[in-house]
Motif scaffolding. Structure first.
Motif, PDB file in Angstrom:
ATOM      1  N   THR A 133      29.591 -23.717  21.384  1.00 43.68           N
ATOM      2  CA  THR A 133      29.645 -22.173  22.531  1.00 43.68           C
ATOM      3  C   THR A 133      29.442 -21.419  21.501  1.00 43.68           C
ATOM      4  N   GLY A 136      29.533 -17.138  24.373  1.00 41.06           N
ATOM      5  CA  GLY A 136      31.168 -17.074  24.468  1.00 41.06           C
ATOM      6  C   GLY A 136      31.257 -17.234  25.801  1.00 41.06           C
ATOM      7  N   PRO A 139      31.415 -22.437  27.977  1.00 40.57           N
ATOM      8  CA  PRO A 139      32.371 -22.852  27.673  1.00 40.57           C
ATOM      9  C   PRO A 139      32.931 -24.650  27.875  1.00 40.57           C
ATOM     10  N   THR A 174      34.176 -23.936  18.402  1.00 40.76           N
ATOM     11  CA  THR A 174      33.973 -22.768  18.984  1.00 40.76           C
ATOM     12  C   THR A 174      32.884 -22.333  17.810  1.00 40.76           C
ATOM     13  N   ARG A 180      33.650 -15.948  22.929  1.00 40.18           N
ATOM     14  CA  ARG A 180      34.413 -16.997  23.704  1.00 40.18           C
ATOM     15  C   ARG A 180      35.844 -16.168  24.838  1.00 40.18           C
ATOM     16  N   ASP A 183      34.714 -14.063  26.672  1.00 42.35           N
ATOM     17  CA  ASP A 183      33.949 -14.270  27.857  1.00 42.35           C
ATOM     18  C   ASP A 183      32.545 -13.725  27.678  1.00 42.35           C
TER      19      ASP A 183
END
Length: 461
Positions: A133, A136, A139, A174, A180, A183
């Motif tokens: 990821t 972001g 996922p 991550t 993330r 988003d």
């Protein structure tokens, strides 16, 4: 396919549900090992507890990894960077080096010495780095990486234990925590982290560069997702090796073998369609029609990895619903995307297990070729797009000189890349005769598109 462990006679077992990342059943754990009581249940991600109705939150990731770390002495979890918004960039180390010794530091090397990790004896273990990821808003790879950490930590079957005895698996679940959380494709500054592996302007890119420098992974595996275009670009899984022409030929060939003979093959065996990232194909004949992405830019991780002598691979699962059932149920769509990532990972681990000798030989030899200081350096083109004469440094200089101001501005980046420099008056000299030979002109030559700065070519050493 490996058989499930046989149930021993006259023994009460506490069974752990699930499968390992190698596609093997998680072990049946003897209850007497826990004083006759059932062992604690393995932790589950937010994605798993919701059955795919939502993605795992950042707080849940932290709690999940901490629980796995406490439960298994073959796992170590640490922070290797901090984002602009203060979120940790976590690294989980599983297998041969769970202590994580030598992991990322963001300091620079002083002039006159090699950067940390650029020399020294190679570990007998094969090192695999999973980067999850970077974008972001993609996922599914993160969820696959989180459960892979857990499943490898809890596995007791002989095949997985043998794999881990010979392998160190590094996982950055991550790689873009701020993106993330929001988003978004980019990080908190809107920068695409997967276009920052040369300039290293971001905390995220710097953390990954230090990991690659210090841990010298033989395989760098980069998990993404993509938006398809039916009917030309709509496979369940796409993959692509380093196309940059400065990738050592043997490293390039191993990366392509990983993609075509292992990752895509694993997808096909599990019923998923696959293709080459960036290539539109005719839906009737399967023949390529045009290329829409997937070039040789050295600032993209799969290409950076290749230039730095690791077998790099990009994998992408398709975000859009592929069926009406998925369109009607977001959870079903998410589960398919994560399952596809896990299937591809199974293929990657099979590659490491079956070709670790060839993988190690290819990457080790590539790391030494730069000291011979021979051959051209290509500042453009790709393995399917030959470099133009203007993109070919047929007879590169023996190095580049940076003045004091240039080195003050870019010395940290050179160190993070593992580039060796020597003090030269009030500046530094950066020789081509070093392991990162091909990388040096990409960073410092005035003709390189994504250079850090334009150094002064030195023709005679």
């Amino acid at each position: 396919m490996t058989r499930a462990p046989r149930r021993p006679a006259r023994r009460t077992l506490a069974l752990v549900a699930g499968v390992t990342a190698l596609g093997l059943p998680l072990v049946a754990v003897p209850a007497e090992a826990h004083g006759g009581a059932a062992p604690p249940a393995p932790p589950r991600t937010g994605f798993e507890t919701s059955n795919g109705a939502r993605w795992t939150t950042e707080a849940e990731e932290g709690s999940f990894l901490a629980a796995v770390d406490r439960a298994s002495d073959r796992v170590g979890v640490r922070t290797v960077g901090t984002t602009k918004q203060g979120r940790p960039i976590r690294l989980a180390t599983i297998g041969r080096d769970a202590s994580g010794r030598g992991t990322a530091s963001q300091g620079a090397s002083g002039p006159g010495s090699a950067a940390p990790g650029s020399a020294g004896p190679a570990s007998a273990a094969t090192t695999v780095l999973l980067v999850c990821t970077q974008h972001g808003d993609e996922p599914s790879g993160r969820e696959a990486c989180l459960t892979t950490v857990r499943d490898l930590a809890y596995a007791r079957d002989k095949e997985t234990l043998r794999f881990l005895a010979r392998t160190t698996v590094l996982v950055v679940p991550t790689a873009n925590p701020d993106g993330r959380e929001a988003d978004t494709r980019g990080n908190a500054d809107g920068i695409d982290v997967n276009r920052d592996h040369l300039a290293l302007r971001t905390a995220e890119g710097r953390a990954l560069a230090a990991l690659i420098r210090d841990r010298r992974a033989e395989l760098v595996y980069d998990l993404h997702e993509y938006d398809g275009t039916s009917p030309y670009y709509d496979k369940d899984l796409l993959a692509l090796w380093p196309r940059n022409l400065n990738t050592d030929a043997h490293v390039h060939d191993e990366a392509r073998t990983l993609s075509e003979s292992y990752v895509r093959r694993a997808a096909g065996i599990s019923g998923f369609s696959s293709g080459i990232y960036g290539i539109w194909t005719d839906p009737h004949t399967g023949q390529p029609l045009k290329q829409v992405a997937g070039d040789g830019q050295e600032r993209i991780l799969r290409n950076t990895a290749g230039v730095k002598h690791s077998v790099g691979l990009l994998v992408e699962t398709r975000i859009e619903a592929l069926t009406q059932a998925e369109a009607d149920d977001d959870a079903r769509n998410r589960r398919r995307r994560v399952t596809t990532q896990l299937v591809a990972l199974k293929g990657a681990f099979a590659y490491v297990d079956e070709r670790r000798g060839l993988l190690g030989a290819a990457t080790a030899a590539a790391r030494h070729t730069g000291f011979a200081d021979r051959g051209p350096v290509l500042i453009g083109g790709a393995d399917n797009d030959p470099a133009e004469p203007a993109e070919t440094l047929q007879d590169p200089p023996c190095g580049y000189r940076l003045d004091a101001a240039q080195y003050a501005e870019f010395g940290d980046e050179l160190a993070l890349h593992g580039v060796t420099v020597r003090r030269d008056g009030d500046g530094v000299f950066v020789p081509l005769r070093q392991s990162r030979r091909a990388l040096v002109p990409l960073l410092l030559d005035g003709r390189a598109e994504y250079r850090l700065t334009s150094g002064r070519p030195v023709e005679a050493c």
